[in-house]
Scaffold this active site. Sequence first.
Site, PDB file in Angstrom:
ATOM      1  N   SER A 107      21.964  -2.148 -20.471  1.00 29.49           N
ATOM      2  CA  SER A 107      22.157  -3.200 -21.471  1.00 29.49           C
ATOM      3  C   SER A 107      23.243  -4.166 -21.054  1.00 29.49           C
ATOM      4  O   SER A 107      23.256  -5.311 -21.507  1.00 29.49           O
ATOM      5  CB  SER A 107      22.581  -2.588 -22.808  1.00 29.49           C
ATOM      6  N   GLU A 143      14.373  -8.886 -20.530  1.00 23.21           N
ATOM      7  CA  GLU A 143      15.252  -9.738 -19.711  1.00 23.21           C
ATOM      8  C   GLU A 143      15.147  -9.249 -18.268  1.00 23.21           C
ATOM      9  O   GLU A 143      15.329  -8.049 -18.003  1.00 23.21           O
ATOM     10  CB  GLU A 143      16.720  -9.594 -20.144  1.00 23.21           C
ATOM     11  N   HIS A 171      15.540  -5.353 -18.607  1.00 27.09           N
ATOM     12  CA  HIS A 171      16.190  -4.932 -19.848  1.00 27.09           C
ATOM     13  C   HIS A 171      15.235  -5.115 -21.022  1.00 27.09           C
ATOM     14  O   HIS A 171      14.963  -6.234 -21.449  1.00 27.09           O
ATOM     15  CB  HIS A 171      17.484  -5.736 -20.045  1.00 27.09           C
ATOM     16  N   ASN A 208      22.363  -9.544 -25.354  1.00 26.13           N
ATOM     17  CA  ASN A 208      23.400  -8.653 -25.883  1.00 26.13           C
ATOM     18  C   ASN A 208      24.753  -9.336 -25.985  1.00 26.13           C
ATOM     19  O   ASN A 208      25.569  -8.989 -26.832  1.00 26.13           O
ATOM     20  CB  ASN A 208      23.527  -7.395 -25.010  1.00 26.13           C
TER      21      ASN A 208
HETATM   22  N1  LIG Z   1      19.235   2.208 -27.363  1.00 24.89           N
HETATM   23  C1  LIG Z   1      18.888   0.950 -27.248  1.00 24.89           C
HETATM   24  O1  LIG Z   1      18.594   0.282 -28.244  1.00 24.89           O
HETATM   25  C2  LIG Z   1      18.806   0.309 -25.886  1.00 24.89           C
HETATM   26  C3  LIG Z   1      18.206  -0.951 -25.771  1.00 24.89           C
HETATM   27  C4  LIG Z   1      18.098  -1.537 -24.510  1.00 24.89           C
HETATM   28  C5  LIG Z   1      18.602  -0.885 -23.405  1.00 24.89           C
HETATM   29  N2  LIG Z   1      19.206   0.349 -23.557  1.00 24.89           N
HETATM   30  C6  LIG Z   1      19.711   0.997 -22.356  1.00 24.89           C
HETATM   31  O2  LIG Z   1      18.800   2.024 -21.967  1.00 24.89           O
HETATM   32  C7  LIG Z   1      19.516   3.107 -21.366  1.00 24.89           C
HETATM   33  C8  LIG Z   1      19.223   4.383 -22.121  1.00 24.89           C
HETATM   34  O3  LIG Z   1      19.566   4.201 -23.479  1.00 24.89           O
HETATM   35  P1  LIG Z   1      19.026   5.202 -24.612  1.00 24.89           P
HETATM   36  O4  LIG Z   1      19.397   4.630 -25.916  1.00 24.89           O
HETATM   37  O5  LIG Z   1      17.619   5.548 -24.350  1.00 24.89           O
HETATM   38  O6  LIG Z   1      19.976   6.460 -24.299  1.00 24.89           O
HETATM   39  P2  LIG Z   1      19.799   7.996 -24.696  1.00 24.89           P
HETATM   40  O7  LIG Z   1      21.172   8.579 -24.623  1.00 24.89           O
HETATM   41  O8  LIG Z   1      19.003   8.112 -25.947  1.00 24.89           O
HETATM   42  O9  LIG Z   1      18.896   8.570 -23.510  1.00 24.89           O
HETATM   43  C9  LIG Z   1      19.368   8.671 -22.195  1.00 24.89           C
HETATM   44  C10 LIG Z   1      18.594   9.795 -21.515  1.00 24.89           C
HETATM   45  O10 LIG Z   1      18.980   9.827 -20.137  1.00 24.89           O
HETATM   46  C11 LIG Z   1      19.055  11.171 -19.720  1.00 24.89           C
HETATM   47  N3  LIG Z   1      19.917  11.215 -18.534  1.00 24.89           N
HETATM   48  C12 LIG Z   1      21.265  11.086 -18.475  1.00 24.89           C
HETATM   49  N4  LIG Z   1      21.694  11.143 -17.205  1.00 24.89           N
HETATM   50  C13 LIG Z   1      20.583  11.312 -16.432  1.00 24.89           C
HETATM   51  C14 LIG Z   1      20.349  11.412 -15.024  1.00 24.89           C
HETATM   52  N5  LIG Z   1      21.368  11.373 -14.159  1.00 24.89           N
HETATM   53  N6  LIG Z   1      19.082  11.539 -14.591  1.00 24.89           N
HETATM   54  C15 LIG Z   1      18.049  11.578 -15.468  1.00 24.89           C
HETATM   55  N7  LIG Z   1      18.204  11.500 -16.805  1.00 24.89           N
HETATM   56  C16 LIG Z   1      19.451  11.358 -17.280  1.00 24.89           C
HETATM   57  C17 LIG Z   1      19.611  11.895 -20.936  1.00 24.89           C
HETATM   58  O11 LIG Z   1      19.327  13.275 -20.874  1.00 24.89           O
HETATM   59  C18 LIG Z   1      18.890  11.181 -22.075  1.00 24.89           C
HETATM   60  O12 LIG Z   1      17.678  11.815 -22.410  1.00 24.89           O
HETATM   61  C19 LIG Z   1      20.989   2.695 -21.360  1.00 24.89           C
HETATM   62  O13 LIG Z   1      21.283   2.084 -20.141  1.00 24.89           O
HETATM   63  C20 LIG Z   1      21.042   1.689 -22.497  1.00 24.89           C
HETATM   64  O14 LIG Z   1      22.099   0.770 -22.372  1.00 24.89           O
HETATM   65  C21 LIG Z   1      19.301   0.955 -24.766  1.00 24.89           C
END
Ligand SMILES: NC(=O)c1ccc[n+]([C@@H]2O[C@H](COP(=O)([O-])OP(=O)(O)OC[C@H]3O[C@@H](n4cnc5c(N)ncnc54)[C@H](O)[C@@H]3O)[C@@H](O)[C@H]2O)c1
Length: 382
Positions: A106, A139, A127, A177
């Site tokens: 993000s 994005e 993104h 963001n």
């Molecule tokens: N939540 C949102 O609304 C949103 C929106 C856009 C982008 N993002 C981005 O997406 C990414 C994930 O966000 P999320 O909300 O899904 O997070 P989350 O914490 O819900 O999920 C992350 C997942 O990654 C896994 N993980 C962690 N380290 C790992 C590794 N080394 N190898 C494999 N798996 C691993 C975890 O076990 C978990 O299941 C982040 O970079 C976040 O900034 C999130």
Amino acid sequence: MGRGIAQVAAAAGHEVVVFDALPGAAERGVAAVAADLRKLAAKGKVDEGEAEGTIGRLRAVDALPGLAGARVLLEAIHEDLAVKQALFREAGSILAPGALMASNTSALPVTALAAVAPDPGRVVGMHFFNPVPRMALCEIVRARQSSAESLAEAEALAAAFGKQTVTVADTPGFLVNRVARPYYLEAVRMLGAGEGDVAGIDASARAAGFPMGPFTLMDLIGIDVNLAVSRAVFDGMSGEPRFRPHVLQQQQVHANQLGRKNGQGWYAMDAAGQSLVPDGAGWTRPYVDAVLPGLDAVASRLVAAIINEAHHAWAEGWAGADAGAPLIDRAVRQGLNYPHGPLAWGDALGLGQVAAVLEANAQVFGGERFRLAPLLRRRLSN
Ligand SMILES: NC(=O)c1ccc[n+]([C@@H]2O[C@H](COP(=O)([O-])OP(=O)(O)OC[C@H]3O[C@@H](n4cnc5c(N)ncnc54)[C@H](O)[C@@H]3O)[C@@H](O)[C@H]2O)c1
């Protein structure tokens, strides 16, 4: 996010291999997508054959080497630079030679991910927005090293997933963001200062046309993720005060009240993830009563700060050489479903009124947060 991205990729006809470091999480993710799609098919909202086709193209693996031979990596792991860099280093030796490596970060620098990848030119940001199957935008982030072919490939991939794209420079929070930061930060600051409760501030934002109040949205995003993004933007902007995260965000994370993902966030939630609003909740008492036409004082502060941030972004050309007001407005509307693009919204409300709200707030809260963007000031005097 990983689930949603896997779903749209499989729906677009790709064979998708899902890996999560947490044992069992990849299987649970695939099962959850399958359950959602079957529910939608049963209601007649998606074609049953298409749903089963999508499900059939999703496969969970329990170790990274399970990704062997993949031509595209779509990474959506924790928002932590060191953790993502470790994955980009390791995955580089497992994927097919020349594979495209895309991060869903993000706000972290994609350039720093490319720096550790075997072929930096093949690294880009892709993104997506939450929930991925429903939000229109992706994005495309141009790292310093991203090749023109990699960017074109990422754009085509996102388009095949049914997404509109904007290609933006690799700057903290990218475009959407960064412009949206005040929506969360000002809401938490109001809560922290006792200017309203969670339900009241949310209600004001909804009355202004936002599809979800800021606290409901943070509960959806994950308060830990939202804090990580806040920190990444604050650090990436060298400590610019208006991006400073708030101690209440940190406390939520310390209390492990992360939002929908664990059933308790700013709101308590029922089993279906619906926010439970306590009796008597829903009040605001803002210190500053300056308003924009048709909005209350709480919504006016949020909207004025977003319009101001959009002017900062516009002037700095952060979205890249092609970024102008229409692009910023389209990205924010498609990424977040805001009722208006922030720049068009500012023009419609009247930039003089926007400036008056910012200045009234600056008198109470200081100029750090509410200093007029130089471009807004210039447009005002034209
Ligand atoms: N939540 C949102 O609304 C949103 C929106 C856009 C982008 N993002 C981005 O997406 C990414 C994930 O966000 P999320 O909300 O899904 O997070 P989350 O914490 O819900 O999920 C992350 C997942 O990654 C896994 N993980 C962690 N380290 C790992 C590794 N080394 N190898 C494999 N798996 C691993 C975890 O076990 C978990 O299941 C982040 O970079 C976040 O900034 C999130």
